[in-house]
Every structure is written in C-alpha cells, then in structure tokens.
Design a protein around this motif. Sequence first.
Motif, PDB file in Angstrom:
ATOM      1  N   ARG A 273     -31.581 -57.495  49.632  1.00 39.62           N
ATOM      2  CA  ARG A 273     -31.578 -57.731  51.086  1.00 39.62           C
ATOM      3  C   ARG A 273     -32.054 -56.444  51.744  1.00 39.62           C
ATOM      4  N   VAL A 274     -33.121 -56.558  52.522  1.00 35.79           N
ATOM      5  CA  VAL A 274     -33.707 -55.377  53.146  1.00 35.79           C
ATOM      6  C   VAL A 274     -33.277 -55.310  54.613  1.00 35.79           C
ATOM      7  N   GLU A 275     -32.988 -54.091  55.060  1.00 34.00           N
ATOM      8  CA  GLU A 275     -32.564 -53.925  56.455  1.00 34.00           C
ATOM      9  C   GLU A 275     -33.427 -52.877  57.153  1.00 34.00           C
ATOM     10  N   HIS A 276     -34.027 -53.273  58.270  1.00 35.01           N
ATOM     11  CA  HIS A 276     -34.733 -52.362  59.181  1.00 35.01           C
ATOM     12  C   HIS A 276     -33.910 -52.322  60.474  1.00 35.01           C
ATOM     13  N   THR A 277     -34.334 -51.469  61.409  1.00 28.99           N
ATOM     14  CA  THR A 277     -33.718 -51.607  62.734  1.00 28.99           C
ATOM     15  C   THR A 277     -34.425 -52.764  63.442  1.00 28.99           C
ATOM     16  N   GLN A 278     -33.708 -53.392  64.363  1.00 26.15           N
ATOM     17  CA  GLN A 278     -34.304 -54.506  65.108  1.00 26.15           C
ATOM     18  C   GLN A 278     -35.452 -54.004  65.988  1.00 26.15           C
ATOM     19  N   ASP A 279     -35.291 -52.800  66.535  1.00 26.67           N
ATOM     20  CA  ASP A 279     -36.372 -52.228  67.364  1.00 26.67           C
ATOM     21  C   ASP A 279     -37.670 -52.128  66.567  1.00 26.67           C
ATOM     22  N   PHE A 280     -37.534 -51.705  65.342  1.00 27.23           N
ATOM     23  CA  PHE A 280     -38.714 -51.533  64.489  1.00 27.23           C
ATOM     24  C   PHE A 280     -39.443 -52.869  64.293  1.00 27.23           C
ATOM     25  N   ILE A 281     -38.661 -53.912  64.005  1.00 25.56           N
ATOM     26  CA  ILE A 281     -39.268 -55.241  63.774  1.00 25.56           C
ATOM     27  C   ILE A 281     -39.842 -55.778  65.096  1.00 25.56           C
ATOM     28  N   ASP A 282     -39.115 -55.588  66.193  1.00 31.82           N
ATOM     29  CA  ASP A 282     -39.621 -56.055  67.503  1.00 31.82           C
ATOM     30  C   ASP A 282     -40.966 -55.398  67.826  1.00 31.82           C
ATOM     31  N   SER A 347     -31.803 -55.579  61.604  1.00 32.15           N
ATOM     32  CA  SER A 347     -32.476 -56.825  61.252  1.00 32.15           C
ATOM     33  C   SER A 347     -32.522 -56.878  59.729  1.00 32.15           C
ATOM     34  N   ASN A 348     -32.057 -57.977  59.137  1.00 35.16           N
ATOM     35  CA  ASN A 348     -32.069 -58.007  57.664  1.00 35.16           C
ATOM     36  C   ASN A 348     -32.612 -59.314  57.127  1.00 35.16           C
ATOM     37  N   SER A 349     -33.092 -59.250  55.906  1.00 30.75           N
ATOM     38  CA  SER A 349     -33.620 -60.456  55.270  1.00 30.75           C
ATOM     39  C   SER A 349     -33.542 -60.303  53.758  1.00 30.75           C
ATOM     40  N   ASP A 406     -31.004 -39.646  51.019  1.00 36.08           N
ATOM     41  CA  ASP A 406     -30.669 -39.615  52.440  1.00 36.08           C
ATOM     42  C   ASP A 406     -30.910 -41.014  53.023  1.00 36.08           C
ATOM     43  N   PHE A 407     -29.855 -41.620  53.542  1.00 38.96           N
ATOM     44  CA  PHE A 407     -29.995 -43.006  54.034  1.00 38.96           C
ATOM     45  C   PHE A 407     -29.863 -43.079  55.552  1.00 38.96           C
ATOM     46  N   PRO A 408     -30.618 -43.978  56.187  1.00 38.74           N
ATOM     47  CA  PRO A 408     -30.275 -44.305  57.569  1.00 38.74           C
ATOM     48  C   PRO A 408     -28.992 -45.122  57.557  1.00 38.74           C
ATOM     49  N   ARG A 409     -28.422 -45.419  58.722  1.00 40.59           N
ATOM     50  CA  ARG A 409     -27.169 -46.196  58.754  1.00 40.59           C
ATOM     51  C   ARG A 409     -27.405 -47.606  58.231  1.00 40.59           C
ATOM     52  N   SER A 410     -26.397 -48.132  57.560  1.00 42.14           N
ATOM     53  CA  SER A 410     -26.488 -49.515  57.079  1.00 42.14           C
ATOM     54  C   SER A 410     -25.427 -50.336  57.809  1.00 42.14           C
ATOM     55  N   SER A 411     -25.710 -51.618  58.032  1.00 43.13           N
ATOM     56  CA  SER A 411     -24.720 -52.471  58.708  1.00 43.13           C
ATOM     57  C   SER A 411     -23.655 -52.979  57.732  1.00 43.13           C
ATOM     58  N   VAL A 448     -42.890 -50.988  54.671  1.00 42.96           N
ATOM     59  CA  VAL A 448     -42.303 -50.159  53.608  1.00 42.96           C
ATOM     60  C   VAL A 448     -42.110 -48.748  54.151  1.00 42.96           C
ATOM     61  N   THR A 449     -40.875 -48.428  54.467  1.00 42.46           N
ATOM     62  CA  THR A 449     -40.537 -47.137  55.060  1.00 42.46           C
ATOM     63  C   THR A 449     -39.174 -46.717  54.521  1.00 42.46           C
ATOM     64  N   ASN A 450     -38.909 -45.420  54.556  1.00 41.68           N
ATOM     65  CA  ASN A 450     -37.565 -44.983  54.152  1.00 41.68           C
ATOM     66  C   ASN A 450     -36.556 -45.128  55.284  1.00 41.68           C
ATOM     67  N   ASP A 451     -37.014 -45.653  56.418  1.00 38.10           N
ATOM     68  CA  ASP A 451     -36.061 -46.025  57.479  1.00 38.10           C
ATOM     69  C   ASP A 451     -35.481 -47.415  57.212  1.00 38.10           C
ATOM     70  N   ALA A 452     -35.961 -48.063  56.157  1.00 39.47           N
ATOM     71  CA  ALA A 452     -35.398 -49.368  55.752  1.00 39.47           C
ATOM     72  C   ALA A 452     -34.645 -49.182  54.440  1.00 39.47           C
ATOM     73  N   VAL A 453     -33.567 -49.962  54.282  1.00 36.79           N
ATOM     74  CA  VAL A 453     -32.735 -49.824  53.079  1.00 36.79           C
ATOM     75  C   VAL A 453     -32.634 -51.176  52.381  1.00 36.79           C
ATOM     76  N   ILE A 454     -32.791 -51.172  51.055  1.00 35.95           N
ATOM     77  CA  ILE A 454     -32.529 -52.407  50.326  1.00 35.95           C
ATOM     78  C   ILE A 454     -31.128 -52.353  49.720  1.00 35.95           C
ATOM     79  N   HIS A 455     -30.454 -53.502  49.806  1.00 34.30           N
ATOM     80  CA  HIS A 455     -29.080 -53.645  49.324  1.00 34.30           C
ATOM     81  C   HIS A 455     -29.122 -54.692  48.206  1.00 34.30           C
TER      82      HIS A 455
END
Length: 514
Positions: A273-282, A347-349, A406-411, A448-455
Amino acid sequence: MQEHHFSCTPEEAKDSAYLENRIRQELGISSIQKLNFRWRKRSIDARNRHIKVNASFDVWVDEEQVPRFESFEFPSVQDAETIHIIGAGPAGLFAALEAILQGKKPILFERGKDVRNRRRDLAQLTKSSILNPESNYCFGEGGAGTYSDGKLYTRSKKRGDVQKVMQLLVQFGATEDILVDAHPHIGTNKLPQLIVSIREQIIACGGEIHFEHKLTDIRVENGQIIEIELNQTLKVPVSNVILATGHSARDIFYLLHERNIQVKSKPFALGVRVEHTQDFIDKLQYHGRLNDEFLPPSSYSLVTQVDGRGVYSFCMCPGGIIAPCATDEQEVVTNGWSPSKRNNPYSNSGIVVSIDPTDFSNPEHPFVCLEFQQSIEKASWEAAGKTQKVPAQCLKDFVQKKKSTDFPRSSYQPGIVSVEMDEIFPPFVLDRLRKAFIDFDKKMPRFVTNDAVIHAPESRTSSPVLIPRDPETWQHPSVSNLYPCAEGAGYAGGIVSAAIDGMNCVSKICQKEA
Ligand SMILES: Cc1cc2nc3c(=O)[nH]c(=O)nc-3n(C[C@H](O)[C@H](O)[C@H](O)COP(=O)(O)OP(=O)(O)OC[C@H]3O[C@@H](n4cnc5c(N)ncnc54)[C@H](O)[C@@H]3O)c2cc1C
C-alpha cells in the motif's frame, strides 16, 4: 420530467443560481414558469487543464418533483420459513434484507461483535497493537464493509441490480449523492450507523442476528447440510444455508475441505500500500490546482502489464488513512479507508500484482494461494518486530533497492519499521512491482518519490480460494442446500458486488422452492 445535460466548470457546478439560469436558457423555460430540477448524474473530467464537470439533471417544468425511488416495504416474517445466513457482512446483511422482501425469515450468525463493541476492539488495535482475532477490521457486524472506505463504484453491473443496492443504502441512511456521483463514496464515519439501521430493520421484521456466534462445524447427510454447529456447542437444524463468511475466514475454507466439501485455489492479487500526501496527488491530477474548494480530493487508477501479469492500483483512498486489517495475531495486513469528507492529508492505494496458482509448483492444491498469502503476512509481521507495526520503505528507495533511513510521516497508526521489501516478497512479485512503479512514474510524473512510503503487505484484495457453485442453481455441486456467497467464495469483490451476490443467493433459494 425531462433530462438535460451539459458541461460546466467545478465552480459553476456548485452554484445553484447558475445551474437554474442555464437550464432555463437552454430549455427555453420562461421566468414565470416554475422550474424544479435535481442532479441526475455528476462526474469530473480532469484529463485537461480546463477541468469540467459533466452534469446531468432531471427537470420538471410547472410540475412537482417525484421521489427518486419508492421506498422498499419490509413485511413481518416472524413465522415464515427460515434461511440461515453465516456472516453479517454486506453479502449477509443484504441477503437478509432480500429474504424479508421475499417473505422468508433470515437467521444470521456472525462471529464478531456488534458495531459499537467492535469499535472498542479497533481502538485497542490502532492504539495498543492488540488484535482480537474475532473482532477487527474484517470480522464483526457489517463485515469488512463497516469500517471500510465505502466506495461504491462497481464494475459488476451485469451481476445484478446495482441500483437496488444503492437505493437500499439511501433508505438506510446514505445521502442521495451516491445515486448521482460517478464514483460514489460513503466514508468510514457514516457506515456504522447505516449498518445499525439495517440490523434494526431485520430485527423489527422478525429476523434474527446472533453476534459472537461462530460457525465451527457442519453436519452433512445425503448431500444436504442438516445441522450447523456454532461456538463448538450450539447445534442448529437448517434447511438452506448461505455461506457469506468473507475472504478472511480461513478456518471456514479448512473446515469445508475437512468435511470433503470441495474448495479450489483461485488467482488473487498481492503487493503493497503506497501513501503520498493528498496535496501531491491533487497537484498531479488537477494540473497544479491545490486546496480547491470546488474540487473533491483527487484519486487515480493505474494499471500496467509486466511480464505477462497485471499490476494495478487497488482500493485507492483519497484523504484516507492506512489501517491494520489482520485477523490473526501473527500477521500484519494493510488496507485503507477515508472519512466521508476525505479530509485527511494523506492519499493511499494498494499496488498489487496478480498471483496465479500456476506461479507455484503445486497449482492444484486448494490452499496454494492462501498459504502464499499467509506466508507473506507472517513474514511481514516477523520483519517488523512481531507487533502490528508494518514494514515500510520509501518508494524511490524501493525502486532503487535501498534501505530507507528517513521517512515522511505515515498515517498508519500502530507504526512503521524500516524493512527492505526484498526481505518479504519473492522476486517474481518484487520485479513486477518495481517495473510497474517505473511505468506509473511515466503516467504520473514524480509518482516515484521518497516523499511516498510503501507499507506491506496489501494482501486481502480478493479470496485466494474458490468455493464452487453450480452456474445455474448456485448450489454447491455436492451439497445442494449450501449457497457459497460473495467475496469469500470468490464471486464478488467489494461492497456492492457482495451485496448483490447476497440478494441473488436468496433469489436462487426462492426459485428452487417455487
Ligand atoms: C479497510 C477496508 C476498506 C475497504 N474499502 C472498500 C471500499 O471502499 N469499497 C468496496 O467496495 N470495498 C471495500 N472493502 C472491501 C469490502 O469491505 C469487502 O469487499 C466486502 O465487505 C465483502 O463483503 P462480504 O459480505 O462478502 O464479506 P465480509 O465483509 O468479509 O463479511 C464476512 C462476515 O462473515 C463473518 N464470519 C467469518 N467467518 C465466520 C464464521 N465462521 N461464523 C460466523 N461469521 C463468520 C465475518 O466476521 C464477517 O463479518 C474494504 C475492506 C477493508 C477491510
């Protein structure tokens, strides 16, 4: 009543004075004529920089609006013939409603707790990583549907009456927007009350729902189930049984197999499951428009073929969070949900690879896919420290095969642990995921950015096991009063298709008896 369609800007679509003027002008309705109009269909087209809303209306001139649909009347079935339903997910609950509409008395058995008590277990799970194997995101009143995202989009229009499911959802509390929007959504905060309203209707009509009643055995004689056993003690004689236990009830698959009731392996899909910020996807989807009050949080749908196999986005949740969806203490599983306003900053998928029984050396074995699914969930649990924390890696690091520091915040509330996905997944999954992400990055630049995290893992996409049923009668081939139903049996994927399958199982039983 007449229909009228046009395209307009998102701002115009929210301006009722504009809409009224435009309808009057285009249909030649004078200012002294009384105009009534109502949204019929609404979709957003963001393919170009000039984002439009495709708008469709029902219009009445000098006439009153008519209701969108006639409410369903539920008769008393107190003394009617019974149908036993195992599992109170969308399939089981809609089977129960349909049973009442067709004059039968539904008796539901559900292993989990009612919505309110279930909520406490979910709070414990997210805050303290304590998982109750009988009451979690998958098990309990409303099944996996209650604390789901509540997206109601379905491709299964051929399977049955989507409109009826939507209308019933509105009757039990969803807003009429779900009848209008191209991609309807209810939201996790609104679903529990709706499920309670369905339960109250079932009980008011004389139906029964028994929580914390787990099916633990079945007695078959001469090709018929004659009795079911609950909680290893209570024995109940039955005439027809709808088995709607969902794709996470592994004990049920094993129980059927032990009782010589055929089950088969089935393709499913698994990944991360990949998570970006919603702003990024918008920004990507709305061509740079950000925090636009006239546009909903944007989503995406990605699909590609890698080495002969589909890799695709699954259950995308704009403005959502990633949730712990395991059903056993020694595994971790992710999925996602969002509230009705989709107002979380994430935003996750799921991004998943199709898995086929032929990927393994023993494809005929009924549990070959299930055991693979389970092994990935257990490996993830072990790799992340044997709690409900999940393995995580920054997306670009994953593609470049680097460990993340180094991770950005995860939900994901129970927490994440830096783990290289290569520790968890076999190469045939990893290679396809990496190639797919590179392809997605071309379709959505900078995806594909390191501002996104896969879980990891996203593994409960659909059932890895099929419970066969006759294509005409829907009875199990060797047990004539057993109706394998919905997602767990391999005939549905999502809330709406599961609900339709539940209703259709009841129709098949009624046809048999007619
Ligand atoms: C977090 C999350 C988000 C989701 N988001 C969406 C979405 O946005 N849109 C969408 O369409 N779908 C979504 N889904 C998937 C959707 O919830 C399922 O597809 C749907 O609930 C399947 O319905 P079902 O009735 O077939 O099975 P389930 O919902 O799995 O229900 C099965 C029920 O059977 C019960 N049961 C199992 N074993 C036994 C037993 N032995 N005895 C008695 N009872 C038993 C379980 O406790 C459960 O309540 C999501 C799922 C999750 C977990």
